[in-house]
Write an enzyme that holds these catalytic residues in place. Structure first.
Site, PDB file in Angstrom:
ATOM      1  N   TYR A   1       0.840  -1.197   0.000  1.00  0.00           N
ATOM      2  CA  TYR A   1       0.000   0.000   0.000  1.00  0.00           C
ATOM      3  C   TYR A   1       0.876   1.249   0.000  1.00  0.00           C
ATOM      4  O   TYR A   1       1.848   1.338   0.745  1.00  0.00           O
ATOM      5  CB  TYR A   1      -0.924   0.021   1.230  1.00  0.00           C
TER       6      TYR A   1
ATOM      7  N   GLU B   1       3.068   4.072 -11.832  1.00  0.00           N
ATOM      8  CA  GLU B   1       2.756   2.956 -10.933  1.00  0.00           C
ATOM      9  C   GLU B   1       1.281   2.647 -11.111  1.00  0.00           C
ATOM     10  O   GLU B   1       0.415   3.390 -10.632  1.00  0.00           O
ATOM     11  CB  GLU B   1       3.051   3.292  -9.475  1.00  0.00           C
TER      12      GLU B   1
END
Length: 406
Positions: free
Chosen positions: A198, A404
């Site tokens: 995360y 990303e």
């Protein structure tokens, strides 16, 4: 007797199953099953493209073996097997050339992490990132200091802002880095749940300034199959945590998707959903430092304002700090608009910014948006007499272009 070979392997103890290596490999030598990501020795040509993008370093393993480990063997591993002794690639026989072998592997890794294969570099002015300080075998321990919902209660999308406090344990992170969360318990086969990655949503000095904490932006993952509802193990674990709960954390991870420290740098940030996490961190870093020399330009997509994380706080940020381009695809009274649509409308402005070597471009969010954003960048550059292919390669090489997606 078979000829010894150097085999590329992935460490299952460190791997967080993020799929980066498989997506990056240009010849499909990386594959996976429910347990492990592995490298097919019959296909791998040691091009090194998979090395730099790996956030944990699990990919950085080679072994000299008499016979290659099969895919079936690698799929069954919980850890890498012990390295066989007395094997050499030298024709001179077993036991020769071990030191040369280690030097060659070290050189291969150095070249790969330096950006071989056109991989991203960190911005030149970025701070030094610390990575892999804590592992599954020796994780950091944090407590939940806060957990509240960011999306409307009526929304199908349950996105949470979760604050983790590390107490006296050092856990240094930079804007753009990620951490690994270890869900407790085991899966249906009795194996420990995989670590999940995360992005950190708070700046380097903490969710609360000068406190040893950080925040995450977590969406409860839900899938429907054959009429059944399935929730993601890690995301549901995090979303359901109550204040004071203990959490095991690995990392930090990532040393290229970083924020430049240069206050004059322009940041173009493109995201959807929880892809906003690193950009919240970067924006808050600028806000706290009162840095207004460089432009912050945010393209943020969601279905509705109620499903856009941090919508309220975003609207309160002054225009002198950040230009907010919020794009919604499910408004009842307006046509669908995605981030790439808004980027095309403002193509001249973006192209003008991209001409400066002070401009950094970041893209983060769902994999599906990457193609649309790339096509928009190609078009707006073409209209401005620029070539996106060569420009993006130059920006990536100088640490100014980062993607990303997941």
């Amino acid at each position: 007797m078979s000829t010894p070979l150097r085999q590329h392997l992935i460490d299952p103890e460190i791997c967080i199953r993020c799929n980066t290596c498989e997506e990056t490999c240009p010849i499909d030598a990386v594959t996976h099953n429910e347990d492990n990501y592995v490298v097919d020795a019959s296909i791998c040509n040691a091009c090194l493209d998979c090395i730099a993008p790996c956030p944990t370093g699990a990919i950085d393993n080679w072994r000299i073996v008499r016979e290659a480990y099969s895919l079936e063997e690698q799929f069954s591993w919980d850890e890498l097997p012990e390295e066989e002794e007395g094997i050499s690639l030298d024709e001179g026989g077993e036991g020769a050339g071990d030191e040369a072998k280690e030097d060659e592997v070290t050189q291969m890794l150095a070249e790969a992490h330096a950006g071989a294969g056109g991989q991203s570099h960190a911005p030149a002015s970025a701070s030094q990132a610390y990575v892999n300080l804590y592992t599954r075998a020796a994780p950091a321990k944090a407590k939940v200091a806060g957990n509240f919902r960011l999306t409307d209660k009526e929304s199908e999308s349950d996105i949470r802002h979760i604050v983790l406090d590390f107490g006296t344990q050092s856990f240094p992170v930079l804007e753009g880095q990620s951490i690994g969360i270890i869900p407790p318990g085991t899966d249906a086969r009795g194996k420990p749940h995989h670590v999940r990655l995360y992005s950190v949503a708070s700046p380097r000095d903490g969710e609360r300034p000068n406190h040893n904490n950080l925040s995450l932006t977590v969406k409860r993952e839900v899938t429907l199959a054959d009429g059944e509802r399935y929730e993601g193990v890690a995301s549901s674990y995090l979303c359901d945590l109550e204040k004071g709960a203990d959490v095991e954390v690995t990392g930090p991870f990532g040393n290229s998707f970083l924020m430049p420290n240069d206050p004059a740098a322009t940041l173009i940030m493109v995201c959807t959903g929880t892809g906003s996490a690193p950009f919240r961190a970067m924006t808050e870093r600028r806000r706290r430092r009162s840095e207004t020399q460089g432009t912050l330009l945010l393209y943020f997509g969601a279905r509705t304002p109620g499903e856009l994380p941090y919508f309220g706080p975003l609207m309160k940020l002054p225009e002198r700090l950040i230009q907010k381009e919020l794009c919604f695809s499910r408004l009842a009274d307006k046509p669908k608009e995605y981030v790439q649509d808004r980027m095309r409308k403002q193509g001249a402005e973006i192209a003008g910014l991209l001409k400066s070597d002070k401009t950094h471009l970041y893209v983060c969010g769902l994999k599906g948006m990457e193609t649309g954003v790339t096509e928009a960048l190609k078009d707006l550059c073409r209209e401005a007499g620029m070539d996106w292919s060569s420009l993006s390669a130059e920006m990536r090489e100088t640490g100014r272009f980062h993607v990303e997606t997941y």
